[in-house]
Design an enzyme around this catalytic site. Structure first.
Site, PDB file in Angstrom:
ATOM      1  N   LYS A 254      -5.781  -5.451 -10.661  1.00 50.21           N
ATOM      2  CA  LYS A 254      -4.397  -4.979 -10.756  1.00 50.21           C
ATOM      3  C   LYS A 254      -3.720  -5.602 -11.979  1.00 50.21           C
ATOM      4  CE  LYS A 254      -0.167  -4.499  -7.965  1.00 50.21           C
ATOM      5  NZ  LYS A 254       0.469  -4.778  -6.669  1.00 50.21           N
TER       6      LYS A 254
ATOM      7  N   SER B 219       1.951  -3.946  -0.260  1.00 49.50           N
ATOM      8  CA  SER B 219       1.455  -3.294  -1.474  1.00 49.50           C
ATOM      9  C   SER B 219      -0.059  -3.230  -1.617  1.00 49.50           C
ATOM     10  CB  SER B 219       2.036  -3.975  -2.723  1.00 49.50           C
ATOM     11  OG  SER B 219       3.403  -3.663  -2.836  1.00 49.50           O
TER      12      SER B 219
ATOM     13  N   SER C 122       2.511  -1.087  -4.147  1.00 45.87           N
ATOM     14  CA  SER C 122       2.442  -0.992  -5.595  1.00 45.87           C
ATOM     15  C   SER C 122       1.026  -1.009  -6.152  1.00 45.87           C
ATOM     16  CB  SER C 122       3.232  -2.162  -6.206  1.00 45.87           C
ATOM     17  OG  SER C 122       2.658  -3.407  -5.836  1.00 45.87           O
TER      18      SER C 122
END
Length: 484
Positions: free
Chosen positions: A78, A177, A153
């Site tokens: 990420k 997330s 996210s």
């Protein structure tokens, strides 16, 4: 071409050890798959091809450690996890050209295991969002249906695994997330206990809730990755010194005799009927496997949403003040004085959602409103923690849906408050610092539904044990979606 739908970490490791294929071949095939599939999914923000292939060749030359299951395995990261020499943007214009000179602790740990970092994955800007639509650079799509959001996210991290581009990825979870995008994409995502994994090198959103965790296709793979990234870190004062067990050791012990709580609030208003049916079917499956499932109440969990958005936004307003257009990050050109530098750099560098949360947080921390908002939210947070502690006095685990609905359409949710409500079932776990897992539990409208398992602090092994038993008794993780 490598098929990550029919392989897992164990089979890939065995293939490398047996020299059925080399690390270089596996890495090349991974990049070929990414280039073919990512046009549709748009999960990656940056690729690390040259360095990844150079490392792969070196590993082939040195030989694969038979006892290291992650050696030579390509993984995606990420883009809020700092990677030395590889652009790290947090999907924000503010950090568009940030090229770090150091690694996050989790990256040092993965590198020590000889993992191949193939690239950085898209996300909501500074991890603020639930659909990956607030990214400044591209719109990631759901791996099952490219007209739907991948969640957020960590939407890029979930979609990359679910579309078979990588076998595993790292995400971060502040209010759901990791778990919500895992649910939307039909994969396994785990938010570890707060402090289990170092946050050093994770670009901060809300420091008292952020946690890095793994996203994989299977429960066992998830446990193996968490083994590698867990442990105390002297550079993170919130890092726990607790010993890290082998999370994959007792996976096959089953759930016989386990007591699992099903809070009635988790199946209340707003939870889609098909989602509710899938979770009730999962409860029945656990009972068939020998567990005891009983309804309980978590009365304060309903306040999780307002508490989270006050506290997380307050922490964000503090954490993001470092992006001032002076030290590093985006700097506006048309400035006449110091105030211009601050105002214009932040106005142009941050997206709307980030600005919204900074303003909400700054308001909550202001002298005239601190007692009414931030202090009160902290008190209710304590009540939510006590709610969970009371349940865990009698039960081994808590179960429920990960999200109230399956993935929604791209551009469909324009009201921020409605968007925030999508995290209502995951947020309490972050407020209490507990470990939580999402794993596939069925389908609604042809899209995956996630089952959430919650364990007491530092009892990830118990959570993995129950998740593995459920996974082995069902076939949801064997259904690959639209890219098989």
């Amino acid at each position: 071409m490598v098929n990550y739908f029919s392989e897992d970490l164990t089979s890939l490791h065995q293939g490398l050890v047996n020299k059925d294929f080399s690390v270089e071949e596996l890495t090349k095939q991974t990049f070929a798959t990414i280039k073919e599939r990512d046009e549709k999914v748009e999960a990656f923000l940056a690729l690390n091809e040259d360095k990844a292939l150079a490392k792969a060749r070196q590993l082939d030359q040195d030989g694969i450690d038979v006892n290291n299951v992650l050696a030579g395995i390509p993984m995606g990261i990420k883009d809020n996890i700092v990677t030395e020499g590889l652009t790290t943007t947090a999907a924000s214009k503010m950090l568009a050209n940030f090229n770090p000179i150091y690694n996050a602790t989790v990256m040092d740990k993965l590198n020590a295991q000889d993992v191949i970092t193939v690239g950085k994955l898209n996300m909501d800007e500074f991890a603020m969002g639930g659909s990956t639509e607030t990214s400044a650079f591209k719109q990631t799509k759901n791996a099952w249906d490219q007209t739907k959001v991948p969640g957020g996210s960590s939407g890029g991290s979930a979609a990359a695994v679910a579309s078979g581009q990588v076998v595993a990825s790292l995400g971060s979870d502040t209010g759901g997330s990791i778990r919500q995008p895992a649910a939307y994409n039909g994969i396994v995502g785990v938010k570890p206990t707060y402090g289990r994994v170092s946050r050093f090198g994770l670009i901060a959103f809300a420091s008292s809730m952020d946690q890095i965790g793994p996203m994989t296709r299977t429960v066992k793979d998830n446990a193996l990755v968490l083994n590698a990234i867990s442990g105390h870190d002297s550079r993170d004062f919130t890092s726990s010194p607790k010993q890290v067990p082998d999370f994959s050791k007792d996976l096959d012990k089953g759930v016989k005799g386990m007591k699992i709580a099903l809070p009635k609030e988790f199946l209340g208003e707003g939870v889609q009927a098909e989602v509710k049916d899938a979770i009730l079917a999962a409860a029945k499956k656990f009972e068939e496997l020998g567990a005891i499932v009983e309804e309980v109440s978590l009365p304060y969990s309903k306040y999780g949403l307002p508490v989270y958005y006050i506290m997380a936004s307050s922490e964000a307003s503090s954490n993001l003040q470092r992006f001032d257009g002076i030290r590093y990050g985006y700097r506006a050109d048309d400035v006449k004085n110091l105030e211009d530098v601050y105002v214009k750099s932040r106005s142009q560098g941050f997206g709307d959602e980030v600005k919204r949360r900074i303003m909400l947080g700054t308001f909550s921390l202001s002298a005239g409103t601190y007692d009414a908002y931030f202090k009160k939210a902290g008190q209710v947070r304590t009540l939510i923690c006590q709610d969970f502690a009371r349940i865990f006095e009698k039960y081994d685990l808590i179960m429920g849906p990960t999200a109230p609905t399956p993935a929604f359409g791209l551009g469909e949710e324009t009201d921020p408050v409605v968007m925030y409500a999508n995290d209502i079932l995951t947020i309490p776990v972050n407020l209490a610092g507990l470990p939580g897992m999402s794993l596939p539990a069925g389908f609604a409208n042809g899209l995956p539904v996630g089952l959430q398992l919650i364990a007491p602090h530092f009892e990830e092994a118990r959570m993995y044990q129950a998740g593995f038993a459920f996974e082995q008794a069902t076939d949801f993780t064997k259904i690959p979606g639209g890219f098989a």
